[in-house]
Scaffold this motif. Structure first.
Motif, short mmCIF file in Angstrom:
data_model
loop_
_atom_site.label_atom_id
_atom_site.label_comp_id
_atom_site.label_asym_id
_atom_site.label_seq_id
_atom_site.Cartn_x
_atom_site.Cartn_y
_atom_site.Cartn_z
N CYS A 5 0.84 -1.20 -0.12
CA CYS A 5 0.11 0.10 -0.13
C CYS A 5 0.93 1.06 0.06
CB CYS A 5 -0.72 0.03 0.94
SG CYS A 5 -2.20 -1.51 1.62
N ASN A 128 -12.46 -4.55 1.90
CA ASN A 128 -12.75 -3.41 1.01
C ASN A 128 -11.99 -3.72 -0.11
OD1 ASN A 128 -14.83 -2.04 2.68
ND2 ASN A 128 -12.97 -0.84 3.63
N ASN A 129 -12.52 -3.10 -1.38
CA ASN A 129 -12.13 -3.29 -2.50
C ASN A 129 -11.72 -1.96 -3.14
OD1 ASN A 129 -11.25 -4.54 -5.02
ND2 ASN A 129 -13.48 -4.45 -5.83
N ASN A 130 -10.38 -1.62 -2.92
CA ASN A 130 -9.85 -0.39 -3.19
C ASN A 130 -8.76 -0.37 -4.09
OD1 ASN A 130 -12.10 1.40 -1.91
ND2 ASN A 130 -11.15 0.47 -0.15
N ASP A 131 -8.61 0.38 -5.33
CA ASP A 131 -7.37 0.52 -5.95
C ASP A 131 -6.20 1.79 -5.67
OD1 ASP A 131 -7.75 -1.65 -7.52
OD2 ASP A 131 -9.41 -0.52 -8.78
N ASP A 175 -8.24 -2.90 4.66
CA ASP A 175 -7.88 -1.62 3.50
C ASP A 175 -6.94 -1.70 2.96
OD1 ASP A 175 -10.80 -0.45 3.33
OD2 ASP A 175 -10.03 0.98 5.03
N LEU A 177 -5.05 -2.36 -0.28
CA LEU A 177 -5.53 -1.84 -1.58
C LEU A 177 -5.13 -3.15 -2.45
CD1 LEU A 177 -3.59 1.63 -1.93
CD2 LEU A 177 -6.06 1.02 -1.61
N ASN A 178 -5.93 -3.20 -3.44
CA ASN A 178 -6.06 -4.25 -4.39
C ASN A 178 -4.61 -4.96 -4.89
OD1 ASN A 178 -8.76 -4.50 -3.84
ND2 ASN A 178 -9.23 -3.44 -5.69
N TYR A 179 -3.69 -4.18 -5.08
CA TYR A 179 -2.43 -4.43 -5.69
C TYR A 179 -1.27 -4.87 -4.42
CZ TYR A 179 -1.12 0.31 -4.21
OH TYR A 179 -0.96 1.56 -3.51
N ARG A 183 -2.92 -8.14 0.37
CA ARG A 183 -4.32 -8.55 -0.37
C ARG A 183 -4.04 -9.94 -1.05
NH1 ARG A 183 -8.97 -6.22 -1.16
NH2 ARG A 183 -8.70 -5.56 0.89
N GLN A 184 -2.99 -9.80 -1.96
CA GLN A 184 -2.61 -10.85 -2.90
C GLN A 184 -2.63 -12.18 -2.13
OE1 GLN A 184 0.41 -9.31 -5.24
NE2 GLN A 184 -1.11 -7.92 -6.61
#
Length: 191
Positions: A5, A128-131, A175, A177-179, A183-184
């Motif tokens: 992030c 959450n799903n935020n870029d 929270d 971020l998607n990248y 998260r991965q």
């Protein structure tokens, strides 16, 4: 190299906090209390400042032991005000005792602070799903509700924005971020 992030790229202190703590589900009441105190101390300051002073505060605040902090009095607050290694705000330092007492009361009522805080989300993590960091809110209806309940129970310096940050820190809200590599990795681990 991990992609993190964006907010945590400032230095190794931030990276370590992001990689090992932020967003990880925390079930340990002692750690939940420490995070709560850190968030209350952060009000109006940057989180980076809090992290830099965290170890000094852990030492000055008796290891964030709620049973000890509950007994802090004006003499103890005056002593803490002389400590240049910690965040020095008299009202925040005075709130340590009130927050510790309220925390211990919640633990007694619900069996643990973990059970208390997770009942607000039916024990299901919000992912959450935020870029982009700009898409992450500073507060939500959930943090408004919890902040009101905490205030009613005697907690201090924990408004909706601080509560939202707390929920992120302890993993109630993910929270990342998607990248982000956190998260991965799929499911978040718990501590």
């Amino acid at each position: 190299m991990h992609k993190r992030c964006k907010w945590c790229e400032k230095d190794d202190l931030y990276k370590n906090y992001h990689d090992n703590e932020w967003g990880v589900i925390c079930k340990d009441d002692d750690m939940l209390f420490e995070y709560l105190i850190l968030e209350s101390m952060q009000a109006g300051l940057s989180w980076h400042i809090v992290l830099k002073k965290r170890e000094a505060m852990r030492e000055a605040f008796d290891g964030f032991d709620a049973k000890i902090l509950a007994n802090y009095d004006d003499e103890k607050v005056n002593s803490l005000m002389q400590n240049d290694k910690i965040l020095k705000n008299r009202l925040k330092l005075k709130s340590l005792s009130a927050n510790a007492k309220a925390f211990l009361k919640v633990k007694s009522e619900f069996g643990s602070f973990y059970e208390y805080i997770w009942r607000f989300v039916n024990h299901k993590q919000i992912i959450n799903n935020n870029d982009d960091i700009c898409d992450i809110p500073a507060k939500t209806a959930l943090s408004d509700t919890i902040a009101r309940d905490l205030k009613k129970r005697g907690f201090k310096f924990l408004g909706s924005i601080s509560v939202y940050a707390y929920l992120q820190a302890i993993g109630v809200i993910d929270d990342h971020l998607n990248y982000c590599f956190k998260r991965q990795n799929g499911k978040m681990q718990s501590i």
